[in-house]
Design an enzyme around this catalytic site. Structure first.
Site, mmCIF file in Angstrom:
data_model
loop_
_atom_site.group_PDB
_atom_site.id
_atom_site.type_symbol
_atom_site.label_atom_id
_atom_site.label_comp_id
_atom_site.label_asym_id
_atom_site.label_seq_id
_atom_site.Cartn_x
_atom_site.Cartn_y
_atom_site.Cartn_z
ATOM 1 N N ASP A 52 -1.038 6.471 -5.049
ATOM 2 C CA ASP A 52 -2.011 7.538 -5.287
ATOM 3 C C ASP A 52 -1.442 8.580 -6.250
ATOM 4 O O ASP A 52 -0.266 8.934 -6.149
ATOM 5 C CB ASP A 52 -2.343 8.229 -3.956
ATOM 6 C CG ASP A 52 -2.750 7.234 -2.888
ATOM 7 O OD1 ASP A 52 -3.801 6.613 -3.037
ATOM 8 O OD2 ASP A 52 -1.977 7.067 -1.916
ATOM 9 N N HIS A 94 0.845 -1.203 0.000
ATOM 10 C CA HIS A 94 0.000 0.000 0.000
ATOM 11 C C HIS A 94 0.877 1.249 0.000
ATOM 12 O O HIS A 94 1.819 1.347 0.789
ATOM 13 C CB HIS A 94 -0.874 -0.029 1.261
ATOM 14 C CG HIS A 94 -1.804 1.127 1.399
ATOM 15 N ND1 HIS A 94 -1.910 1.843 2.570
ATOM 16 C CD2 HIS A 94 -2.696 1.680 0.538
ATOM 17 C CE1 HIS A 94 -2.836 2.769 2.427
ATOM 18 N NE2 HIS A 94 -3.321 2.708 1.206
ATOM 19 N N GLU A 145 -4.311 4.466 -7.966
ATOM 20 C CA GLU A 145 -5.476 5.169 -7.425
ATOM 21 C C GLU A 145 -5.471 6.617 -7.901
ATOM 22 O O GLU A 145 -4.555 7.381 -7.580
ATOM 23 C CB GLU A 145 -5.509 5.122 -5.890
ATOM 24 C CG GLU A 145 -6.812 5.760 -5.415
ATOM 25 C CD GLU A 145 -6.939 5.958 -3.926
ATOM 26 O OE1 GLU A 145 -6.249 5.288 -3.140
ATOM 27 O OE2 GLU A 145 -7.755 6.823 -3.554
ATOM 28 N N HIS A 165 -0.491 11.383 -1.760
ATOM 29 C CA HIS A 165 -1.800 11.064 -1.185
ATOM 30 C C HIS A 165 -2.592 12.316 -0.817
ATOM 31 O O HIS A 165 -3.735 12.487 -1.224
ATOM 32 C CB HIS A 165 -1.615 10.177 0.049
ATOM 33 C CG HIS A 165 -2.895 9.758 0.695
ATOM 34 N ND1 HIS A 165 -3.575 10.554 1.598
ATOM 35 C CD2 HIS A 165 -3.642 8.638 0.560
ATOM 36 C CE1 HIS A 165 -4.672 9.935 1.996
ATOM 37 N NE2 HIS A 165 -4.738 8.769 1.386
HETATM 38 O O1 G3P Z 1 -6.711 2.267 -2.858
HETATM 39 C C1 G3P Z 1 -6.947 1.815 -1.583
HETATM 40 C C2 G3P Z 1 -6.558 2.800 -0.517
HETATM 41 O O2 G3P Z 1 -5.306 3.340 -0.801
HETATM 42 C C3 G3P Z 1 -7.556 3.896 -0.366
HETATM 43 O O3 G3P Z 1 -7.298 4.744 0.704
HETATM 44 O O4 G3P Z 1 -6.531 6.862 1.660
HETATM 45 O O5 G3P Z 1 -4.960 4.954 1.536
HETATM 46 O O6 G3P Z 1 -5.618 6.170 -0.525
HETATM 47 P P1 G3P Z 1 -6.053 5.708 0.845
HETATM 48 MG MG MG Z 2 -4.619 4.927 -2.048
#
Ligand code: G3P
Ligand code: MG
Length: 258
Positions: free
Chosen positions: A39, A10, A112, A52
């Site tokens: 992101d 992640h 993302e 992000h």
């Molecule tokens: O894409 C899944 C996850 O990354 C969504 O939440 O805030 O970590 O971008 P966030």
């Molecule tokens: Mg994300």
């Protein structure tokens, strides 16, 4: 059918390195990961960068919004010091460079689309157009398992991505599945639902599976929970704890549905 890797790091390397940086990506690779979620947002000049938050301050030294700066200005900023002195000077990656690095190293991407407020369509269009150009060969050859999956919480971003690159797969990010989630997902031609595992139940998981969507969860950091989700039929998830949950997690136990 989920043709992609099942365990993703992640934001690059999870919480073991500064998020959404090359250092994070390499940390995930150190643990064997060859699949990543990250992101993407537009800088002032419309060039996408890997970040992000829509503002500086938490992960990037400085102040203001991401859209107050051109991409090359952001790329000269420090996105590592917040995490530790060893990472001082780690840049905000340009999306193109980050994606090219992933492609060159065989790292599959869940990209993302993370638009700043009011930039949904522009961000979706730019990310899809650039990704499409980068993977034109794979798309032409039908090598679809290598093609990134675009996801977003923003339906407008997904719609713009669909217009710009209809043949790139898309996923709907929904923290909690709302009533009517299925027509919403179909309206943007989504192939998968990405959801917060904390709100998922076995019944909801089954409904998503029965509707024919891929099912992806974020952000799963405990092995016991990860195993449970796989038992429910979840296809894939991303993790911050690349040290606790490896890229092969669950595979020996036959925990995946397909
Ligand atoms: O894409 C899944 C996850 O990354 C969504 O939440 O805030 O970590 O971008 P966030
Ligand atoms: Mg994300």
């Amino acid at each position: 059918m989920w043709p992609y890797p099942r365990i993703l790091s992640h934001r690059g390397g999870g919480t073991l390195a500064p998020e959404n940086t090359f250092a994070g990506l390499r940390r995930g690779m150190d643990y064997g990961f060859r699949a990543v979620e990250f992101d993407v947002m537009l800088a002032r000049d419309g060039v996408p960068v890997v970040i992000h938050d829509p503002y500086l301050g938490r992960t990037v030294t400085g102040a203001g919004h991401v859209f107050d700066y051109d991409a090359l200005e952001l790329a000269r900023m420090d996105a590592g010091s917040w995490f530790g002195a060893d990472y001082r000077g780690e840049p905000v990656p340009l999306f193109v460079e980050f994606a090219q690095y992933c492609k060159a190293h065989g790292i599959w991407m869940n990209i993302e689309i993370k638009p700043a407020r009011g930039f949904d369509a522009e961000t979706g269009e730019a990310v899809a157009r650039i990704t499409r150009a980068m993977f034109a060969g794979e798309l032409a050859a039908g090598d679809l398992a290598r093609v990134p999956l675009l996801s977003s919480f923003s339906l407008a971003a997904l719609e713009a991505a669909q217009r710009a690159a209809p043949d790139l797969p898309r996923a709907c990010l929904m923290s909690e599945l709302p009533p009517g989630w299925e027509p919403l997902a179909r309206s943007v031609g989504a192939v998968a639902i990405h959801t917060n595992h904390k709100h998922l139940t076995p019944e909801l998981a089954q409904a998503v599976i029965d509707a024919g969507f891929g099912l992806f969860c974020y952000t799963v950091n405990e092995p016991v929970r990860a195993a449970e989700l796989l038992e429910w039929g979840v296809d894939a998830f991303c993790t911050d704890r690349v040290d606790l949950i490896g890229p092969e997690f669950g595979q020996q136990r036959g925990q995946q549905r397909r």
